[in-house]
Design a protein around this motif. Structure first.
Motif: not given
Length: 344
Positions: A213-218, A295-305
């Protein structure tokens, strides 16, 4: 003799009346605010440690020219049965004594309001808190790297990087560094309780999600793209392909090497010898590179296929990306972006 006695008696009563009038005048005036309006008023940050007496408070306020008389303050406080509550209070010289009493009894302490934006690193959070007079950066960093505190929260890392939740905080002046760190970390755990699946993860599994998530955030700028970016990284992790995130390289430059933020990441930068360099090593870096928001934490926890393995900025205005399944399409979109930027 009788006339002399009567004269003395009259003088005595006159003096009593005069002194009584002077006393009443003093009592009335001493309760008035020092400043008659907000424009001319001054403020004082009064610290009231536990066990502080009324006399000490009164003496301090008079010395700071916040009240007219410590004696009047003390007498009226005793009359009103003032019950002091420990804390830090902002008191103005335009306040009536009873207003001051109400404040000191209410426990409505002065707060330092600090908004921590998403994506800041540990060192930048420390610098922000110091700039807002919450705590020194040095003390905060020491507390944020305290092995005992990390063990208590079961964080498998050398610092709380990634767990300092970005939010608006109300700090009390004089807080200890550990209390400040706890406030941010407790908020992190409270906030992620709303994210599906995170509560079931082990400390190491949660750490991996925070790391991603920390990478997605950036990397993301458009909210709707955060899950897609997370899916690209997840696909690359599953194939043991390097993440190729420029954000990790910037982290090396600014946080590890202490250099200014680069305007562009050069080919030389991509070769930096660091385990955080995701161009050089596959998998996640050793630890988070920022403190992500929901937002980033949600994305990293549950990334879509998705079938995507690449993404590239195609709009410098809003920071939106084009997502590609294959490398050739990724290259072509890069060439198209360069042409558009050149006005061709």
């Amino acid at each position: 003799m009788r006339k002399i006695f009567l004269t003395c008696l009259i003088v005595f009563f006159v003096l009593i009346i005069i002194l009584g009038g002077m006393g009443a005048g003093w009592w009335f005036l001493s309760q008035k605010p020092v400043a008659q309006d907000q424009v001319s008023a001054v403020s004082y940050k009064l610290e009231v440690p536990s066990g502080t007496g009324i006399k000490t408070v009164a003496a301090t306020l008079e010395a700071e020219n916040i009240i007219r008389s410590q004696l009047a303050f003390y007498l009226l406080a005793r009359k009103e049965n003032l019950q002091l509550k420990a804390g830090v209070y902002e008191i103005q010289s335009s306040m009536e004594l009873k207003e001051i009493f109400d404040l000191l009894e209410s426990g409505r302490q002065e707060h330092l309001v600090v908004s921590i934006p998403e994506g800041l690193t540990l060192s930048k959070v420390a610098a922000l808190l110091e700039s807002k007079d919450v705590i020194s950066a040095k003390d905060f960093l020491i507390a944020a790297k305290n092995p005992a505190l990390l063990a208590e929260y079961q964080v498998p890392a050398s610092s709380f990087e990634g767990y300092l939740f970005p939010d608006t905080y109300y700090f009390i002046p004089g807080m200890k560094a550990e209390a400040v760190v706890r406030m941010l970390v407790d908020t992190f755990y409270k906030k992620i309780a709303s994210i599906e699946g995170l509560s079931l993860l082990s400390p190491q599994e949660l750490f991996d999600v925070v790391n991603l998530a920390s990478i997605v955030e950036r990397e993301y700028q458009v909210t709707e793209e955060a899950p897609l970016i997370a899916s690209v990284f997840k696909n690359r992790l599953n194939r043991n392909i390097g993440l190729y995130s420029c954000a990790t390289v910037v982290y090396i430059i600014t946080e590890i090497e202490g250099r200014p933020h680069p305007e562009i990441v050069t080919n030389k930068d991509l070769k930096l010898d660091s385990p955080y360099n995701t161009y050089k090593w596959a998998g996640l870096p050793p630890g988070p590179i920022s403190n992500p928001g929901l937002v980033a934490l949600n994305a990293a926890a549950n990334p879509p296929q998705t079938p995507y393995f690449y993404f590239r900025v195609t709009n410098a205005g809003d920071g939106s990306h084009h997502f590609s399944e294959g490398f050739q399409e990724h290259v072509e979109m890069g060439q198209l972006y360069i042409k558009r930027a050149a006005g061709n």
